[in-house]
Design an enzyme around this catalytic site. Sequence first.
Site, short mmCIF file in Angstrom:
data_model
loop_
_atom_site.label_atom_id
_atom_site.label_comp_id
_atom_site.label_asym_id
_atom_site.label_seq_id
_atom_site.Cartn_x
_atom_site.Cartn_y
_atom_site.Cartn_z
N ALA A 50 0.83 -1.21 0.00
CA ALA A 50 0.00 0.00 0.00
C ALA A 50 0.86 1.25 0.00
O ALA A 50 2.05 1.18 0.30
CB ALA A 50 -0.91 0.01 1.22
N ASN A 51 0.24 2.36 -0.36
CA ASN A 51 0.87 3.68 -0.19
C ASN A 51 0.46 4.22 1.17
O ASN A 51 -0.58 3.84 1.70
CB ASN A 51 0.36 4.65 -1.24
CG ASN A 51 0.91 4.36 -2.62
OD1 ASN A 51 1.58 3.37 -2.84
ND2 ASN A 51 0.61 5.24 -3.54
N ARG A 52 1.23 5.16 1.68
CA ARG A 52 0.84 5.84 2.91
C ARG A 52 -0.29 6.82 2.60
O ARG A 52 -0.14 7.68 1.74
CB ARG A 52 1.99 6.68 3.44
CG ARG A 52 3.08 5.90 4.07
CD ARG A 52 4.20 6.84 4.48
NE ARG A 52 5.33 6.04 4.92
CZ ARG A 52 5.41 5.49 6.13
NH1 ARG A 52 4.45 5.67 7.02
NH2 ARG A 52 6.45 4.75 6.46
#
Length: 223
Positions: free
Chosen positions: A29-31
């Site tokens: 995932a991305n932050r």
Amino acid sequence: IEHRPLYGKHVLVTAGPTHEPIDPVRYLANRSSGKQGYAIAAAAAAAGAQVTLVSGPVHLATPLGVDRVDVGSAQEMSDAVRAAMPADVAIMVAAVADWRPRDFKGEKMKKRGSAPPALILSENPDILASVAASADRPDLLIGFAAETNDVVENARKKRKSKGVDWIVANDVSGPPDDSVMGGDDNKVHLVREGKVEHWDAMTKQDVAMKLVTQIAERLTEDA
Ligand code: C5P
């Protein structure tokens, strides 16, 4: 915000990260906390719009008067966005993962043997670019761009290459746990054709209200 200036408009917002499953217990995932996108959805609803919020996994309450559609992966987000169209305005704030693990393992991967497993990735669909190219493209299409360097220049290029009207660029340089990602404040630049505005640092709510005000002005110009 003037009295319900977005009344009668359908506004589509994407927010949060996407989770790309590796196996039943792991993901890429991305932050992203989702705070900026949720604030925009709330501001658009307060301005009288009918709002569809397509949300990745976040820990936030649904803003008042917003229709929320929860998704996990980028592919699910893409499907939900297509299903929510048409929209008068789309604001794509989600931090969509660019890649997903090519092979989803149906069972939890075990730490057996010595070599860690290789992670082979496939490219995810670019939701924003595909909405821009679609037959029912919204009248006003807005992308976000998180950049660590040459913030405005990269945003200008992205505006053109993705075929969107406006890019809201934010500077996310600095340590990963620093202010912007997960924080309550944001410092952005609004990049349009032939015009860039540098906004002061302010709360994500204030960024949202200022953006919604400009959206309402733009729709009035067109009317
Ligand atoms: O290219 P980049 O990911 O920086 O572009 C950011 C913008 O594109 C954001 O508005 C984001 O929501 C959107 N995006 C998307 N689908 C992707 C990647 C980014 O809609 N796969």
